[in-house]
Design an enzyme around this catalytic site. Structure first.
Site, PDB file in Angstrom:
ATOM      1  N   GLU A   1       0.839  -1.193   0.000  1.00  0.00           N
ATOM      2  CA  GLU A   1       0.000   0.000   0.000  1.00  0.00           C
ATOM      3  C   GLU A   1       0.879   1.251   0.000  1.00  0.00           C
ATOM      4  O   GLU A   1       1.788   1.392   0.823  1.00  0.00           O
ATOM      5  CB  GLU A   1      -0.848  -0.007   1.278  1.00  0.00           C
ATOM      6  CG  GLU A   1      -1.461   1.326   1.615  1.00  0.00           C
ATOM      7  CD  GLU A   1      -1.951   1.403   3.076  1.00  0.00           C
ATOM      8  OE1 GLU A   1      -1.820   0.434   3.828  1.00  0.00           O
ATOM      9  OE2 GLU A   1      -2.473   2.471   3.423  1.00  0.00           O
TER      10      GLU A   1
ATOM     11  N   ASP B   1      -0.875  -1.044   6.073  1.00  0.00           N
ATOM     12  CA  ASP B   1      -0.728  -0.574   7.444  1.00  0.00           C
ATOM     13  C   ASP B   1      -1.724  -1.248   8.380  1.00  0.00           C
ATOM     14  O   ASP B   1      -2.769  -1.713   7.960  1.00  0.00           O
ATOM     15  CB  ASP B   1      -0.957   0.944   7.514  1.00  0.00           C
ATOM     16  CG  ASP B   1       0.209   1.687   6.898  1.00  0.00           C
ATOM     17  OD1 ASP B   1       1.301   1.090   6.830  1.00  0.00           O
ATOM     18  OD2 ASP B   1       0.027   2.837   6.480  1.00  0.00           O
TER      19      ASP B   1
ATOM     20  N   ASP C   1      -3.789   0.049  10.294  1.00  0.00           N
ATOM     21  CA  ASP C   1      -4.807   1.014  10.721  1.00  0.00           C
ATOM     22  C   ASP C   1      -6.077   0.852   9.880  1.00  0.00           C
ATOM     23  O   ASP C   1      -6.202  -0.097   9.115  1.00  0.00           O
ATOM     24  CB  ASP C   1      -4.257   2.442  10.635  1.00  0.00           C
ATOM     25  CG  ASP C   1      -3.844   2.793   9.213  1.00  0.00           C
ATOM     26  OD1 ASP C   1      -4.158   1.983   8.299  1.00  0.00           O
ATOM     27  OD2 ASP C   1      -3.237   3.851   9.015  1.00  0.00           O
TER      28      ASP C   1
ATOM     29  N   ASP D   1      -7.365   2.589   7.362  1.00  0.00           N
ATOM     30  CA  ASP D   1      -7.171   2.667   5.918  1.00  0.00           C
ATOM     31  C   ASP D   1      -6.548   1.396   5.373  1.00  0.00           C
ATOM     32  O   ASP D   1      -6.966   0.875   4.345  1.00  0.00           O
ATOM     33  CB  ASP D   1      -6.246   3.845   5.581  1.00  0.00           C
ATOM     34  CG  ASP D   1      -7.045   5.120   5.378  1.00  0.00           C
ATOM     35  OD1 ASP D   1      -8.289   5.014   5.313  1.00  0.00           O
ATOM     36  OD2 ASP D   1      -6.427   6.200   5.302  1.00  0.00           O
TER      37      ASP D   1
END
Ligand code: 0RA
Length: 700
Positions: free
Chosen positions: A444, A517, A519, A521
Site C-alpha cells: 500500500e 498498514d 490502521d 485505511d
C-alpha cells in the site's frame, strides 16, 4: 499372554477393556492433531464445537430447544442443553454407565446404535471423549428422570463414579427455562489442558458466529453465549430459519422480492430446506450446509440447486416470452448475479469429501434438492408475476452485460494489455524465474513501496506498489474493472488471467503477500484486495498462496539491543526481556570490575563505574528510577515510517517475518464486510463506519 490385572484405588480391577480405554485416550494426547486438526487457537475452539455439536444433534432430533455456552472468567467452558440428558444406565458390552462410556471411549460419541438419532453432524463427530482427553478437568452433569447425576474426569480418566447427587451444581438458563417441573438436560464443563494447547485464549466472536449460524439453520432453537470475562450476553433465535438467514445476508442490499422458501422431507428421512432472494447487487452469496456443517466446497446439494434454478428461470422466461424462440438459454452464470441463497439439508449418513471435508458427496441429494427447488420456485414465479419479471430481467441484464464484457475483454486481450510482455511499469520484478521460489509483495502506498523496493531481496521478491484505493469490484462490471490501472497491474503481474481464463500454470509468483498498514485505511485496502482475489483469483486462495504480511506495531530499544513487537502482549514480553538482559549485563560488569580492582577500589566506586559503562553503551532508553533503564518504545503508525533496512528486518525477511495465510473464511468475511462497506445501500455503510470509528480511535 495373559493381561495382568492391577488393583485400582477404588478397589476394582483394571481389565483389558480399561487398558484399551486408557490407550485410546493416550493416543489422543500423543497426537492431538490427528483428532482435532491443530492445537493452535483453531484446534482449541474445536473443543467447544465438539461439545456443542452433541447438543445440536439433540436439537436436530427434536428433543432440545435451548443451548447455553458460558466462557468462565477462569477460561473454563460450560455447555448446557435441555435435551433428554445423556443416558446413565449400564451398558451391556462394557458393564459401565453409558455416560462414562461416551466420555472415555474413542468414537463412542452419541450414536447409540441409531436408535436415539435421526441425523447427526458427521464432520466434527470425533466425540466428547477427545475433549475429555485434552482437558485437565471435565465434569458432566445429567438431569434425567427427576434425578441429577455427575461424573468428573482428569485428562480423560474418571476421578469419580457416575453418581447421583441431591441437586444440580449449576442452574444454567437452558434448564430452568420455561420452568419445567422435571427439567432434563446435559451440562458439560471442561478446562483445556495447557500441556496440549500452548495458548488458551477464547475468542467469543468465533463462538457467536457458530451460534448465529446454528440458530438460522435450526428454527426454534435458542442459543446463548454468556461471556463472564466481559459480562457479555448474546442470544440467537430465528423463527424464520433459513429465510431469516437470507434476509440477514441481504440486509445491506436492496432485495427484488420476498424470499422464496421451501422445506421438504423425503422418504429416506432427508430434509431439504432452502431459501433464495435476488437483490440489486452483482455479487452472489450462496451458503450450503449439511447437518449444520458449512459445506464450503458445495457438492450434490449445490449442484441440484443450480440445476433447478437455471432450468426453472429459463422455463419461465420462455413462458412469458422474455426469451424468444431464437434466443439461447440463460446459463448458470447468468442466474447468479445478485443471488443470495441458503441451502440446508439434514441427512442420515452424510458423506463429506475433499481435503477439508467440506463438500457433500451423497449423489441422491442432487435430485432431491433439484425437485424441491424446481417446484417451489416454479410456483413462486407463477404466483408472483411482477417479482418473476424482475428476476428474469435481472438475469437477462447479466447475460447482456456478460456478452459485452466478453467482447471488451477479448479486445483488451487482443491488444496485448494482459500479456506477459507488458508487465506494469511500477512492478519491481525479481530475478528468479521459477514461480515456486519467488513472491509478489503488493504494498500500500508509493512511499512504502519505495522502501520495500530498496529493502527487499531482489533475487526472489517482486514489489508492486499500489496508489490509494483500488476500484470497487462489487459494483464494477468486468469491462470497467479491466480498465482500472491498479487492477490491471495486479492481473498482469500475477500472470494467470482471471475468471474463466484463470490458468494456474501461468502463475508468476508462488506467494502473493498483501502488505498494508495496521490502521483503518490499511484494513480497508486489505479488504478491497481480498475481495478482488476472492472473486477473481479464488484458486490462489484455495491453494493457500495468498498471505498477509504483518508489519510490527512497536520498536523497542535498550542499549544496543533492539526488539520488534507485533502485538501488545509481545511488547510487554520484550520490555521484560530487555530489562532482564540489561540487568544481567550490569551484574556481569559489576563482577568483572570487582574482580579486576579487588582491594584497589571500594564497592561504591565499582558500582559507579559499572553504571557508567552501562549508560555509555545506552543511547536509547530512560531511567526506570530503580537503577535500571526502561527501553525506548516507538509505535509504528505505518509502513511509510520504516526505512528500507527496517522493512526488510521486520516484514520482508523470510527468516524473521510473520506471514498470515489467508483462508477462504478470511476472504469470505472480507467479501461480506465489503458488501456492507461498498454495497449500494448507504445505510449499511454509515452504520459500519460509525461502529468502526470507535475501533479507529483506539488504533491511534
Ligand atoms: C442418545 C440417547 C439419548 C440422549 C442422548 C444421546 C444425548 C446426548 C447428548 C450429548 C449432549 N447432550 C445430549 N443430550 C442427549 C436419550 C435416549 C432416551 O432418552 O431414550
Amino acid at each position: 499372554m495373559a493381561i495382568k490385572t492391577t488393583e485400582t484405588k477404588a478397589g476394582g480391577t483394571y481389565s483389558a477393556k480399561d487398558i484399551q480405554v486408557l490407550e485410546g485416550l493416550e493416543a489422543v494426547r500423543r497426537r492431538p492433531g490427528m483428532y482435532i486438526g491443530t492445537t493452535d487457537l483453531r484446534g482449541l475452539h474445536h473443543l467447544i464445537r465438539e461439545v456443542l455439536d452433541n447438543s445440536i444433534d439433540e436439537a436436530m432430533n427434536g428433543t432440545c430447544d435451548r443451548i447455553d455456552v458460558t466462557i468462565h472468567a477462569d477460561k473454563t467452558i460450560t455447555v448446557a442443553d435441555n435435551g433428554r440428558g445423556i443416558p446413565t444406565d449400564i451398558q451391556k458390552q462394557t458393564g459401565k454407565s453409558a455416560l462414562e462410556v461416551v466420555h472415555t471411549i474413542l468414537h463412542a460419541g452419541g450414536k447409540f446404535g441409531g436408535a436415539g438419532y435421526k441425523v447427526s453432524g458427521g464432520l466434527h463427530g470425533v466425540g466428547v471423549s477427545v475433549v475429555n482427553a485434552l482437558s485437565t478437568w471435565l465434569r458432566v452433569e445429567v438431569h434425567r428422570d427427576g434425578k441429577v447425576f455427575e461424573q468428573t474426569y482428569e485428562r480423560g480418566k474418571p476421578t469419580s463414579k457416575v453418581k447421583q447427587i441431591a441437586k444440580g451444581k449449576f442452574a444454567p438458563p437452558a434448564l430452568i427455562w420455561k420452568e419445567r417441573p422435571n427439567p432434563t438436560g446435559t451440562i458439560t464443563t471442561f478446562t483445556p489442558d495447557p500441556e496440549m494447547f500452548p495458548v488458551i485464549e477464547w475468542d467469543a466472536a468465533i463462538v457467536v458466529q457458530w451460534l448465529r449460524e446454528t440458530a438460522y439453520l435450526n428454527k426454534g432453537l435458542w442459543l446463548s453465549l454468556h461471556d463472564e470475562r466481559t459480562g457479555g450476553d448474546e442470544s440467537f433465535y430465528f423463527d424464520g430459519g433459513v429465510v431469516s438467514f437470507v434476509r440477514h445476508l441481504n440486509k445491506s442490499v436492496q432485495p427484488l422480492h420476498r424470499p422464496v422458501y421451501v422445506e421438504r422431507s423425503f422418504e429416506n428421512d432427508t430434509v431439504v430446506e432452502a431459501s433464495l432472494q435476488y437483490n440489486d447487487s452483482f455479487g452472489e452469496k450462496v451458503h450450503t450446509f449439511a447437518n449444520n456443517i458449512n459445506t464450503m466446497d458445495g457438492g450434490a446439494h449445490l449442484t441440484g440447486f443450480r440445476t433447478a434454478l437455471t432450468r426453472t428461470i429459463n422455463a419461465h422466461a420462455r413462458k412469458i416470452s422474455a426469451l424468444k424462440e431464437a434466443d439461447p438459454n440463460l446459463t448458470a452464470e447468468d442466474v447468479r448475479e445478485g443471488l443470495t441463497a441458503v441451502i440446508s439439508i439434514k441427512i442420515k449418513e452424510p458423506q463429506f469429501e475433499g481435503q477439508t471435508k467440506t463438500r457433500l458427496g451423497n449423489a441422491e441429494v442432487q435430485g432431491q434438492v433439484a425437485s424441491a427447488v424446481n417446484d417451489a420456485l416454479g410456483t413462486f414465479l407463477e404466483e408472483n408475476p411482477q417479482d418473476a419479471r424482475r428476476i428474469v430481467e435481472k438475469c437477462l441484464t447479466a447475460f447482456r452485460a456478460r456478452e459485452a464484457a466478453r467482447k471488451a475483454r477479448d479486445l483488451v486481450l487482443r491488444k496485448g494489455a494482459l500479456d506477459g510482455f507488458s508487465l506494469p511499469g511500477k512492478l519491481a520484478d525479481c530475478s528468479e524465474r521459477s514461480a515456486e521460489r519467488s513472491e509478489l509483495v503488493i504494498v500500500e502506498g508509493d512511499s512504502a513501496g519505495g522502501s520495500a523496493k530498496q529493502g527487499r531481496d531482489r533475487r526472489f521478491q517482486a514489489i508492486l506498489p499500489l496508489r490509494g484505493k483500488i476500484l470497487n469490484v462489487e459494483k464494477a462490471r468486468a469491462d470497467k474493472m479491466l480498465g482500472n490501472e491498479e487492477i490491471r497491474a495486479i492481473i498482469t503481474a500475477l500472470g494467470t488471467g482471471i475468471g474463466d481464463f484463470f490458468d494456474m500454470s501461468k502463475l508468476r509468483y508462488g506467494k502473493t503477500i498483501l502488505l498494508a498498514d495496521a490502521d483503518v485505511d490499511g484494513s480497508h485496502i486489505r479488504t478491497l484486495l481480498l475481495t478482488l482475489l476472492y472473486r477473481h483469483f479464488r484458486p490462489l486462495i484455495d491453494a493457500g498462496r495468498v498471505f498477509i504480511g504483518q508489519p510490527p506495531l512497536y520498536r523497542l530499544q535498550l542499549g544496543r539491543e533492539v526488539r520488534w513487537a507485533y502485538s501488545d502482549s509481545e511488547r510487554d514480553k520484550a520490555i521484560k526481556e530487555l530489562k532482564s538482559l540489561a540487568a544481567k549485563r550490569r551484574d556481569d560488569r559489576k563482577k568483572t570490575t570487582k574482580a579486576k580492582g579487588k582491594g584497589a577500589k571500594g564497592e561504591a566506586e565499582a558500582e559507579a563505574e559499572a553504571a557508567e559503562a552501562a549508560s555509555a553503551s545506552t543511547d536509547e532508553g530512560t531511567d526506570d528510577g530503580k537503577g535500571g533503564r526502561d527501553p525506548a518504545i516507538a509505535r509504528y503508525k505505518g509502513l511509510g515510517e520504516m526505512n528500507a533496512d527496517q522493512l526488510w528486518e521486520t516484514t520482508l525477511n523470510p527468516a524473521t517475518r510473520t506471514l498470515r495465510r489467508v483462508t477462504l473464511e478470511d476472504a469470505e468475511k472480507a467479501d461480506e464486510v465489503f458488501d456492507e462497506l461498498m454495497g449500494n445501500e448507504v445505510e449499511g455503510r454509515k452504520k459500519w463506519i460509525m461502529a468502526n470509528a470507535k475501533k479507529a480511535a483506539l488504533d491511534v
